[in-house]
Design an enzyme around this catalytic site. Structure first.
Site, PDB file in Angstrom:
ATOM      1  N   TYR A 108       0.843  -1.196   0.000  1.00 30.13           N
ATOM      2  CA  TYR A 108       0.000   0.000   0.000  1.00 30.13           C
ATOM      3  C   TYR A 108       0.876   1.242   0.000  1.00 30.13           C
ATOM      4  CZ  TYR A 108      -3.629  -3.365   1.352  1.00 30.13           C
ATOM      5  OH  TYR A 108      -4.492  -4.436   1.427  1.00 30.13           O
ATOM      6  N   GLY A 257     -18.193  -1.995  -3.005  1.00 32.50           N
ATOM      7  CA  GLY A 257     -18.080  -0.864  -3.927  1.00 32.50           C
ATOM      8  C   GLY A 257     -19.393  -0.415  -4.523  1.00 32.50           C
TER       9      GLY A 257
END
Length: 331
Positions: A108, A257
């Site tokens: 990340y 999402g």
């Protein structure tokens, strides 16, 4: 690999607010120390998920609703965030709200998320579990390349230790299985690091039940992190396996999402009845689905963080839970 529910920056066509119902009137209730009760009959599990906490590996007690630290990085999970101070505030606020499990990965940023966590929280408060991952590299902004070579994983563990300013990582997860490297070799390297005292517990990510069983022949596994949400139940068998073996199940993309969050379905009805958002209801559904479920929704917004954490206070009725459970495939 994703741990965010919905983020407008990453998915401008489907924003979080598109699916929000009415939100809590003010703030978010503290999760830590609160009398949180979850209860609903599961269509796949006869046991009601009533536990507000979970013991990872039998010795790490965490509040079941955690925080995914992927979105505190720059756009595209690449580089530093546009507002570094805000990222630090989000991480600190998560702990203030009672979050005791923070999930991250060396990929990340890459590395940025781990560095921000250390900058925001070190020295770490007692009881906070930092879970990180290795085995997935970022040679470019939109590239995610598996690397399960033993020498890479050993270097990855040492790198995460340094960035997080830790002597030992409480939970280190193999980010993905590298199909070019036998799993036994990858996990053998992590076992060496565990034997050396650099890793406390080991988890897996993006795996099948067969791969979990193979892994457990090499070293103890305490958790699994796979995609799972109301709309996507592909990992249902893995979740059931985790329940049977008392392994923590950390669903990434816990909201999906926006997929399946049709504003006119059972989620919307429950949200309206409880005076909360559909995203909060979706998280509450996950928490009630299984006692081993450890959702790790992520966000770069303090307001969204507070909404997420407040979901731990929502108690769906058995009828509401079952109606929402039937949403799969309707989106």
């Amino acid at each position: 690999m994703a741990d965010e529910s919905v983020d407008a920056k990453q998915n401008p066509g489907v924003t979080r607010r598109t699916f929000l119902g009415t939100t809590l009137a003010s703030g978010a209730a503290l999760f830590a120390g609160s009398d949180v009760i979850f209860g609903a009959d599961s269509s796949t599990s006869p046991n009601m998920a009533t536990n507000p906490t979970f013991q990872l590996g039998g010795d790490l007690t965490v509040n079941r609703l955690g925080f995914g630290a992927m979105r505190i990085t720059g756009e595209g999970i690449w580089g530093w965030p546009a507002d570094r101070n805000n990222a630090l505030k989000v991480v600190r606020r998560a702990v203030e709200l009672g979050v005791s499990l923070i999930d991250t990965a060396d990929a990340y940023g890459p590395e940025t998320s781990e560095l921000l966590i250390a900058e925001a929280l070190h020295p770490y408060p007692k009881g906070l579990v930092i879970a990180t991952k290795g085995g997935l590299t970022r040679p470019g902004r939109s590239q995610w390349v598996p690397n399960g070579r033993p020498e890479h994983l050993k270097q990855a563990v040492d790198g995460s230790l340094k960035r997080l300013r830790l002597d030992r990582i409480d939970l280190y997860q193999l980010h993905t299985v590298d199909r070019k490297v036998p799993m036994e070799q990858s996990l053998g390297a992590l076992k060496e690091m565990q034997d050396a005292g650099k890793i406390r517990h080991v988890g897996l990510s993006n795996v099948s039940t067969q791969e979990i069983e193979r892994a457990r022949k090499i070293l103890p596994i305490v958790s699994v992190q796979n995609e799972y949400n109301i709309e996507d139940r592909t990992s249902e068998k893995v979740l059931v396996y985790c329940e049977k073996e008392s392994l923590g199940f950390m669903p990434w993309f816990p909201i999906g999402g926006g997929r399946g969050l049709n504003p006119e379905n059972a989620l919307k009805t429950a949200a309206r009845d409880h005076g909360v958002s559909v995203i909060q209801v979706a998280l509450a559904w996950l928490l009630q689905r299984s006692p081993v479920m450890l959702p790790i929704p992520g966000t770069s917004s303090i307001a969204h963080l507070e909404e997420n954490v407040a979901a731990a206070k929502i108690k769906l009725t058995p009828a509401e839970w079952k109606a929402i459970d039937a949403v799969a495939g309707q989106g």
